[in-house]
Scaffold this active site. Structure first.
Site, PDB file in Angstrom:
ATOM      1  N   CYS B 245       0.858  -1.184   0.000  1.00 22.43           N
ATOM      2  CA  CYS B 245       0.000   0.000   0.000  1.00 22.43           C
ATOM      3  C   CYS B 245       0.894   1.233   0.000  1.00 22.43           C
ATOM      4  CB  CYS B 245      -0.979  -0.010   1.171  1.00 22.43           C
ATOM      5  SG  CYS B 245      -0.202  -0.193   2.770  1.00 22.43           S
ATOM      6  N   ARG B 250      -2.121  -0.855   5.481  1.00 23.28           N
ATOM      7  CA  ARG B 250      -3.336  -1.407   4.888  1.00 23.28           C
ATOM      8  C   ARG B 250      -3.064  -2.781   4.271  1.00 23.28           C
ATOM      9  NH1 ARG B 250      -4.829   3.815   1.333  1.00 23.28           N
ATOM     10  NH2 ARG B 250      -2.586   4.065   1.492  1.00 23.28           N
TER      11      ARG B 250
END
Lengths: 149, 287
Positions: B245, B250
């Site tokens: 990410c 994430r």
């Protein structure tokens, strides 16, 4: 370069001496508890997209209402129920920047976010909070008739 | 009943539901760990007995861009009062995004007896379960010194470059505008963390939160997840997958989904992610 509003300077001084993360959190939570959502006479859901802070994970919205004395009153909404930092910043901005000379509001540097929230906040969080401040400063420049960078 | 065991996950033991946590609040073999994106949430109220692990303050090396080392992990483990035989339960805000990140870092140090609380803070609060501002006090423990193992679930830039050249599977879990490299110019923003926009060549775009039911933050069923990652994006567990990410937070969520819920045996999180790749000289970029 205009000075920044005195109320903000005072608050920043309070935070400058905070080194303990629990103490900082307690101060900010106290601010977040004072958060008041935008009143319905200013805006109602669904909120207009132009008031939506870009890239704020907490889904924050900002409004600026003209006051008779030439200043602005800032209002906020934070749609993420867990957006506590966004609420704290909204309360801080309302307390220290609402009713202050727009040229001074426009001169507030973005790094106050780090003075308030600490240097170790995540990049995403820092950007979201700076985005809220950026929108406040945008409205202040409009009101003061200053050019946008 | 939350029905974790009915959702078809390959490794359902990696998840517990809120009721299970409520039933184990005072179990001395369990340590509940809250990890959030918003640092104000834990001090504003947390699950009784839960400790906080903050990714910047606790999991990252303060100087080098890296995670804490063996000694740092030993200090952290001692501070939160855990021993290797204890079961750790991670939970947090934002659909357990940071909880999965902390979980992943704990896996680098081999604390495999770990679980994520399905639904995280959102579900716990939504069910009206108790929270407290009281900070728990646990006696410091002696945790053995364990070296960090970066070889299995962590990917570095040069490895990713080879992976790209070999046309390996990549999943980009950022938002669509980040994936396409579209710029969102706003006055007063600091730079976006990278000099170039776009994505690593060949990466599939699956924003991380698609794995979640937005109403209560729980994970989607295995069938629903397969429909996204496999049916729609053509990913497969038969070959290695690298997830990334912006800084690897994430993507640790997606790493968790692919590794535990879908049972992919070889998934690595590229924590350098776009803030490294988008700033690296000469690496290939696709838009």
């Amino acid at each position: 370069m205009a000075d920044i509003p005195e109320k903000l300077t005072e608050l920043l001084e309070d935070f400058t001496f905070v080194t303990d993360r629990n103490e900082r959190a307690a101060l900010l939570i106290e601010m977040a508890d004072k958060f008041e959502e935008v009143p319905p006479q200013v805006a109602e859901r669904p909120f207009a997209e132009e008031h939506h802070v870009q890239r704020c994970e907490s889904d924050a919205y900002v409004w600026a209402v003209d006051q008779q004395d030439g200043t602005l009153k800032f209002h906020f909404a934070v749609e993420n129920p867990q957006g506590l930092s966004a609420r704290a910043l909204a309360a801080i901005i309302d307390e220290t920047l609402s009713g202050q000379p727009p040229a001074q509001v426009a001169a507030v540097p973005p790094d106050i976010i780090y003075t308030l929230f600490g240097k170790d906040i995540s990049m995403g969080k820092g950007q979201g909070l700076m985005g809220m401040l950026a929108m406040v400063k945008y409205f202040a420049r409009e009101r003061a008739g200053l050019p946008h960078p | 009943m939350s029905g974790i065991e009915t959702r078809g996950y390959v490794r359902p033991e990696a998840l517990v539901d809120t009721q299970w946590v409520a039933d184990h609040l005072t179990d001395p073999r369990i340590r509940i760990i809250e990890s959030n994106e918003d640092q104000l949430l834990y001090p504003s109220g947390h699950i009784p007995g839960a400790v906080q692990v903050d990714w910047t303050a606790d999991l990252n090396d303060p100087l080098s861009r890296d995670y804490i080392n063996a000694e740092g992990f030993q200090r952290l483990a001692s501070h939160i009062g855990i021993t290797p035989d204890m079961t750790l339960v991670f939970y947090g805000d934002k659909n357990n995004w940071w909880a999965c990140y902390a979980f992943w870092v704990f896996q680098l140090f081999g604390h495999t007896n770990a679980k994520v609380m399905d639904g995280g803070r959102l579900k716990w609060e939504g069910e009206g379960r108790p929270t407290t501002r009281d900070l728990p006090q646990y006696a410091a423990t002696q945790y053995p010194l364990r070296q960090r193992d970066d070889s299995r679930i962590r990917a570095f830039r040069d490895e990713v470059l080879k992976h790209v050249q070999a046309r390996g599977q990549l999943v980009d879990v950022r938002s669509t505008p980040e994936f396409t490299g579209e710029r969102l110019h706003m006055a007063d923003y600091p730079n976006e963390g990278a000099l170039r926009g776009g994505h690593i060549p060949g990466a599939k775009s699956v924003p991380w939160a698609r794995a979640i039911n937005p109403d209560n933050g729980t994970f989607k069923t295995a069938d629903e997840l397969r429909a996204i990652y496999e049916g729609e994006q053509g990913l497969s567990g038969s070959d290695e997958v690298v997830a990334y990410c912006r800084i690897g937070e994430r993507s640790s969520h997606t790493w968790f989904v692919l590794t535990y819920l879908l049972g992919y045996p070889n998934v690595r999180n590229y924590d350098g992610s776009w803030t490294e790749w988008g700033n690296s000289v000469g690496v290939p970029i696709e838009r």
